[in-house]
Structures are given as C-alpha cells and as structure tokens.
Design an enzyme around this catalytic site. Structure first.
Site, mmCIF file in Angstrom:
data_model
loop_
_atom_site.group_PDB
_atom_site.id
_atom_site.type_symbol
_atom_site.label_atom_id
_atom_site.label_comp_id
_atom_site.label_asym_id
_atom_site.label_seq_id
_atom_site.Cartn_x
_atom_site.Cartn_y
_atom_site.Cartn_z
ATOM 1 N N ASP A 13 -34.676 28.887 123.273
ATOM 2 C CA ASP A 13 -35.273 27.537 123.307
ATOM 3 C C ASP A 13 -36.147 27.302 124.535
ATOM 4 O O ASP A 13 -36.264 26.173 125.022
ATOM 5 C CB ASP A 13 -34.178 26.450 123.223
ATOM 6 C CG ASP A 13 -33.321 26.595 121.991
ATOM 7 O OD1 ASP A 13 -33.866 26.999 120.948
ATOM 8 O OD2 ASP A 13 -32.110 26.316 122.066
ATOM 9 N N LYS A 16 -40.852 29.175 123.126
ATOM 10 C CA LYS A 16 -41.597 30.340 122.604
ATOM 11 C C LYS A 16 -42.566 29.916 121.501
ATOM 12 O O LYS A 16 -43.700 30.399 121.444
ATOM 13 C CB LYS A 16 -40.602 31.387 122.053
ATOM 14 C CG LYS A 16 -39.658 31.933 123.101
ATOM 15 C CD LYS A 16 -38.611 32.869 122.502
ATOM 16 C CE LYS A 16 -37.611 32.191 121.600
ATOM 17 N NZ LYS A 16 -36.687 31.259 122.258
ATOM 18 N N GLY A 40 -35.106 28.333 115.987
ATOM 19 C CA GLY A 40 -35.817 27.099 115.671
ATOM 20 C C GLY A 40 -36.967 27.011 116.659
ATOM 21 O O GLY A 40 -36.741 26.776 117.842
ATOM 22 N N HIS A 41 -38.176 27.281 116.208
ATOM 23 C CA HIS A 41 -39.343 27.317 117.105
ATOM 24 C C HIS A 41 -40.229 26.118 116.796
ATOM 25 O O HIS A 41 -40.707 25.961 115.675
ATOM 26 C CB HIS A 41 -40.114 28.635 116.929
ATOM 27 C CG HIS A 41 -39.316 29.831 117.360
ATOM 28 N ND1 HIS A 41 -39.791 31.111 117.299
ATOM 29 C CD2 HIS A 41 -38.061 29.925 117.878
ATOM 30 C CE1 HIS A 41 -38.863 31.946 117.762
ATOM 31 N NE2 HIS A 41 -37.806 31.245 118.103
ATOM 32 N N GLN A 225 -34.496 33.842 120.018
ATOM 33 C CA GLN A 225 -33.391 33.760 120.990
ATOM 34 C C GLN A 225 -33.915 34.086 122.400
ATOM 35 O O GLN A 225 -35.053 33.778 122.695
ATOM 36 C CB GLN A 225 -32.213 34.677 120.584
ATOM 37 C CG GLN A 225 -31.470 34.186 119.347
ATOM 38 C CD GLN A 225 -32.126 34.523 118.027
ATOM 39 O OE1 GLN A 225 -32.451 35.663 117.771
ATOM 40 N NE2 GLN A 225 -32.328 33.552 117.166
HETATM 41 P P1 GDP Z 1 -38.186 27.981 121.168
HETATM 42 O O1 GDP Z 1 -36.980 28.207 120.327
HETATM 43 O O2 GDP Z 1 -38.228 28.864 122.372
HETATM 44 O O3 GDP Z 1 -39.471 28.018 120.375
HETATM 45 O O4 GDP Z 1 -38.051 26.481 121.748
HETATM 46 P P2 GDP Z 1 -37.602 25.179 120.919
HETATM 47 O O5 GDP Z 1 -38.717 24.770 120.033
HETATM 48 O O6 GDP Z 1 -36.275 25.371 120.311
HETATM 49 O O7 GDP Z 1 -37.382 24.156 122.100
HETATM 50 C C1 GDP Z 1 -38.387 23.838 123.009
HETATM 51 C C2 GDP Z 1 -38.640 22.328 122.945
HETATM 52 O O8 GDP Z 1 -39.399 21.923 124.065
HETATM 53 C C3 GDP Z 1 -39.458 21.901 121.741
HETATM 54 O O9 GDP Z 1 -39.056 20.623 121.341
HETATM 55 C C4 GDP Z 1 -40.888 21.886 122.278
HETATM 56 O O10 GDP Z 1 -41.731 20.987 121.558
HETATM 57 C C5 GDP Z 1 -40.659 21.381 123.668
HETATM 58 N N1 GDP Z 1 -41.609 21.847 124.694
HETATM 59 C C6 GDP Z 1 -42.229 23.052 124.812
HETATM 60 N N2 GDP Z 1 -42.932 23.115 125.969
HETATM 61 C C7 GDP Z 1 -42.758 21.921 126.578
HETATM 62 C C8 GDP Z 1 -43.201 21.372 127.829
HETATM 63 O O11 GDP Z 1 -43.883 22.011 128.616
HETATM 64 N N3 GDP Z 1 -42.797 20.092 128.128
HETATM 65 C C9 GDP Z 1 -42.001 19.361 127.303
HETATM 66 N N4 GDP Z 1 -41.650 18.148 127.670
HETATM 67 N N5 GDP Z 1 -41.572 19.840 126.115
HETATM 68 C C10 GDP Z 1 -41.928 21.107 125.782
HETATM 69 P P1 IMO Z 2 -34.457 30.310 119.408
HETATM 70 O O1 IMO Z 2 -35.231 31.432 118.788
HETATM 71 C C1 IMO Z 2 -30.725 29.062 121.331
HETATM 72 C C2 IMO Z 2 -27.032 31.012 119.931
HETATM 73 C C3 IMO Z 2 -26.030 30.152 119.176
HETATM 74 C C4 IMO Z 2 -24.736 30.831 119.602
HETATM 75 C C5 IMO Z 2 -25.132 32.313 119.657
HETATM 76 C C6 IMO Z 2 -24.762 33.101 118.410
HETATM 77 O O2 IMO Z 2 -34.753 28.974 118.817
HETATM 78 O O3 IMO Z 2 -34.543 30.351 120.897
HETATM 79 P P2 IMO Z 2 -25.768 33.187 115.944
HETATM 80 O O4 IMO Z 2 -25.903 32.124 114.901
HETATM 81 O O5 IMO Z 2 -27.058 33.809 116.326
HETATM 82 O O6 IMO Z 2 -24.731 34.214 115.598
HETATM 83 O O7 IMO Z 2 -25.199 32.413 117.240
HETATM 84 O O8 IMO Z 2 -26.534 32.336 119.828
HETATM 85 N N1 IMO Z 2 -28.411 30.994 119.363
HETATM 86 C C7 IMO Z 2 -29.447 30.350 119.930
HETATM 87 N N2 IMO Z 2 -29.500 29.546 121.009
HETATM 88 N N3 IMO Z 2 -31.851 29.364 120.647
HETATM 89 C C8 IMO Z 2 -31.818 30.191 119.582
HETATM 90 O O9 IMO Z 2 -32.933 30.623 118.953
HETATM 91 C C9 IMO Z 2 -30.567 30.697 119.148
HETATM 92 N N4 IMO Z 2 -30.179 31.504 118.140
HETATM 93 C C10 IMO Z 2 -28.862 31.685 118.290
HETATM 94 O O10 IMO Z 2 -26.076 28.812 119.581
HETATM 95 O O11 IMO Z 2 -24.396 30.447 120.912
HETATM 96 MG MG MG Z 3 -35.361 27.140 119.537
#
Ligand code: GDP
Ligand code: IMO
Ligand code: MG
Length: 436
Positions: A13, A16, A40-41, A225
């Site tokens: 998270d 990416k 979840g991207h 991840q």
């Molecule tokens: P990922 O799994 O690495 O793609 O990240 P996620 O989408 O799960 O979580 C990142 C969250 O931060 C999302 O809600 C993005 O929209 C948000 N985000 C990304 N870059 C920034 C930033 O520079 N500032 C803020 N405030 N939010 C950001």
């Molecule tokens: P992105 O790509 C954050 C965590 C779960 C749990 C552990 C194992 O959005 O960064 P699983 O279902 O994979 O067997 O769960 O890994 N986990 C993540 N945490 N971002 C993710 O993906 C994750 N994918 C799995 O919360 O701790």
């Molecule tokens: Mg994510």
C-alpha cells in the site's frame, strides 16, 4: 528502451498503483507478475478513482498492453468483474489485455481453506489474510496439482482437474476442518463459463514480452504487496505467499534478469501495515490516529484500518538491499503536513544490543524497539506541490535526510493521490538524474 520493476519497499500500500499509472505514459507494456486479488492498487485521475486488484494499473492509458504473468494467481470471477467494471466506466479493453496461460487459477476451495486455516489459528498466530485464497492456491501450485489458465480455457482438461482436485479437497475439508465439500459438477459449470470468457485473452506472455523487448518497447513490471510481505524476505510467517521482491518479476513473467534495467522502490513517508505481524515503529497513540485519518489509511481490498507508524529506515535499507533498488519514489509526504516533529528509526534496540540491520529471526524482530532521531516538521501544506523548490525547507530536509539514510536517490516525490500531484526529480525510464 528500458525495462523497470516497481516494488513496494515496506508492507504494501505504498502507492504503487499511482506511480505505475503515472509511468505508464512512457511505457508500452505493464505487467503484473505475482500476488492476486489480495492487492488493491488505487489510481486517481481528477474526480475519478479506480481500485485495481488483478488488472495492471496501466489499463487506464489507451493503447498500452497489460499483461498478467504466470506468477499471478487469478480469481476469474474477480477479474471478469473488474473487466466489466472498467468497460462500464468507458475503459474498453479491446486487445490490450493478455493473460499468461501458465498463471494459476483461484478455485472456490482456496478461499474456503484460507478462511478455515485462519479460523483454526489461535490468537497471536493469526496472519490476518485478505481471505482471497492466495496461500492455498500457491500451496496447490507448489504441490503440483494446481489448475492453470490453460486448463480453465479447455473444458476437457478442466473437467478432469476439477474432478481430481474436488475429490482431494473434499476429503481434507471433511477430515480436518469438518466442513462441507464442493460439488464438482457445479464448480465445473461455473468455471467453464469463466474460461470461455477469458479464452480470447490467454496467451504466451513470456514470448510476448520477449518480442516486445526485441522491438525496443518499454516494459513496466508492477509488483504487488511489499518487501516485508515477501514469502522469503518478509516477516515470516506474517507474509503473503509469493515473491513480492524484485526477483519475482523474472520468475513471475518469464523475463530474464539481464534485461531488467532498474528497480524503483515505492515508499511511504511513514509506515503502514494491514493484518497481523511485528511492526516496531507502530504508533498506538494520537499521532498514529492522525496519520491514519490524514492518510485515509483503510485497506483498498478489505476495508480494514491500516496500522500506522513512523518511517523505519532499517526496513527501507533492507528493501534497497534485497531488491537492488536503483531509485526510490517517496509517497504521501503531504500526510505529514500537520506533524510538529517527525521521528525516523535508524536502528533497533534488542536486549540492550543496537541493531542497524534487519534481523533474520522473526522473534528477534518482534522484540526490537525502535531508536528514534527527531527532526522538525514543517506545519505547512505540501499537498499538490510539483517541485522540490516549492516545498517548505523542513520538508526538503526530511526528503534529503531519508535519501541519505537509505543511500538510494528519490526519482519522485508524491504529494497527493492524483497523477499530477508529483515531483519528478529524474525519469526512471531515461534514468537522467538531476541531483536534488
Ligand atoms: P498500492 O497498493 O501500493 O497501490 O497503494 P494503495 O492504493 O493500496 O494505497 C495508497 C493510497 O494512498 C491510495 O488511496 C492512493 O490514492 C493514495 N496516495 C498515493 N500517493 C499519495 C500521496 O502522495 N498523497 C496522498 N495523500 N495520498 C496518496
Ligand atoms: P498491495 O498490492 C497490504 C497482507 C494481508 C496479510 C498478509 C497475508 O495493495 O500493496 P494474503 O491474503 O496475501 O495471504 O495475506 O499480507 N497483504 C497486503 N497488505 N497491501 C497488499 O497488497 C497486501 N496483500 C496482502 O493483510 O497481512
Ligand atoms: Mg494496496
């Protein structure tokens, strides 16, 4: 031409999705290579937000090829839902998607086993998985009885595999978990229909990538991840079941390591973790709540509240080492705008000993206490800034300080969720570096 791997440098998270979307402007092909719908991207474009679980985050750029590699575990129902959701929002797929025939399929029993295994684990040993069937699907793959996309799209092969696997899994479910089993006919009917819809997208992804490389295309490999969730290099057993470090791009896409030109690590300006497991810099106080609410730190897949804490430079230096990072992208700097002082962890204390490197043993890591250095906050808005010079001096100092502590340059600094809210110091594709 350059082929770049994007990885998460903490516990996932890191942002990416945003960075992959941004860099897709210069890429021709975007490849997911491991994980599944546990990811979840998020991509934000103006007032539109897209959360992608299986689809590569390049899909919002028309005319780019998106590839789901052999290393991904695919839940066909989720993928089709995602495809339909995009189409209904006017994002036509056309021939922009290719799915590796060698990717494994998440079957209904994988999700059942994921939930059942989690339920049996007692208190402190619960992993807090996403419940998406990831661990059991990879286990079946390694055990060599998994169902692949090439089986899914071939009714005869699918029938035989479903019959065989349902017999096995029903035995396991009844004897170990005292649960009802699955009906092979029903599973076959449902999955054969998914196979029919996905068949036009199935192909030889490794060959496609090789041909794209030969034609001088730019390829972006989108990790899911993060390093600390990697099956080998993460905080085992509180990890996911795939190789989320950079090496996973090669095995998960069928692409040789000698053709990778750079690895860009995405890193938050603080740290988050969702699910169970050790997290030395976790803040269980008002500052943790502030980061959680300002950062909107809620899981994009499960909706769970993410645990928040200060920046851990020991973790990110470790990520730099195991991934061979050539550049970093700092995200969510703006979330720290209301912190009067900011802490950076550069070492741990373990039983009176100072550790500067990540310990191998999980029980040692779990008992590590962070040693902090305090730096001043900036108490001013960085949200939406697009140049380092426009940042308050203390924010510039914080970025430079992290860069020095990690020893890897920041290619980009993200100051908001939108594509445009980004400072670009150097372009990872051309690797033309301006010193910040
Ligand atoms: P990922 O799994 O690495 O793609 O990240 P996620 O989408 O799960 O979580 C990142 C969250 O931060 C999302 O809600 C993005 O929209 C948000 N985000 C990304 N870059 C920034 C930033 O520079 N500032 C803020 N405030 N939010 C950001
Ligand atoms: P992105 O790509 C954050 C965590 C779960 C749990 C552990 C194992 O959005 O960064 P699983 O279902 O994979 O067997 O769960 O890994 N986990 C993540 N945490 N971002 C993710 O993906 C994750 N994918 C799995 O919360 O701790
Ligand atoms: Mg994510």
């Amino acid at each position: 031409m350059a082929n770049i791997v994007i990885i998460g440098s903490q516990w996932g998270d890191e942002g990416k999705g945003k960075i992959v979307d941004l860099l897709t402007a210069e890429a021709d092909v975007v490849v997911r290579y491991q994980g599944g719908a546990n990811a979840g991207h998020t991509v934000v474009i103006g007032s539109h937000q897209y959360i992608l679980h299986l689809m590569p985050s390049g899909i919002l750029h028309p005319g780019k090829k998106c590839v789901i590699g052999n290393g991904v575990v695919i839940d066909p129902a989720t993928l089709l839902e995602e495809m339909d959701g995009l189409e209904s929002r006017g994002i036509g797929l056309g021939d922009s998607l290719m799915i590796s025939k060698n990717a494994h399929v998440i079957m209904p029993w994988h999700k059942a086993l994921d939930g059942a295994a989690e339920a049996r684990r007692s208190g402190g040993s619960k992993i807090g998985t996403t419940g998406r069937g990831i661990g059991p699907c990879y286990a079946e793959k390694m055990e060599r009885s998994g169902i692949r996309i090439s089986d899914l799209v071939n009714p005869e092969l699918l029938r035989a595999k479903v019959d065989q696997n349902v017999a096995e899994v029903n035995f396991l479910l009844a004897r170990i978990y005292e649960m009802d089993g699955f009906d092979a006919n029903q599973v076959f009917e449902e999955y054969a229909a998914y196979g029919k819809r996905l068949a036009p997208f199935a192909g030889d992804a490794s060959l496609y990538l090789h041909t794209a490389k030969q034609a001088g295309k730019n390829i972006l490999f989108e990790g899911a991840q993060g390093t600390m969730l990697d099956i080998d290099h993460g905080t085992y057993p509180f990890v996911t079941s795939s190789s989320s470090t950079a090496g996973g791009a090669c095995t998960g896409a069928g692409f040789g390591p000698t053709h990778i030109d750079g690895v860009l690590g995405i890193v938050k300006a603080y740290t988050t973790r969702v699910g169970a497991g050790p997290f030395p810099t976790e803040l269980l106080d008002k500052t943790g709540d502030l980061l959680q609410s300002r950062g909107r730190e809620v899981g994009a897949t499960t909706g769970r509240r993410r645990r928040c804490g200060w920046f851990d430079a020991v973790v990110v230096r470790y990520a730099a080492r195991v991934n061979g990072l050539t550049g970093l992208c700092l995200t969510k700097l703006d979330v720290l705008d209301e912190c009067e002082k900011i802490m950076i962890c550069n070492a741990y204390k373990y039983k009176g000993e100072i550790l500067r490197e990540m310990p191998n043993e999980p029980h040692v890591f779990a008992a590590c206490e962070p040693i902090y250095e305090v730096v001043p906050g900036w108490m001013a808005q960085t949200l939406g800034k697009t140049s380092m010079h426009d940042l308050p001096q203390a924010a510039q100092d914080y970025v430079k300080r992290l860069q020095d502590d990690i020893g890897v340059p920041f290619a980009m600094v993200s100051t908001g969720p939108d594509r445009d809210e980004t400072i670009i110091n150097f372009n990872p594709f051309s690797w033309q570096r301006e010193v910040i």
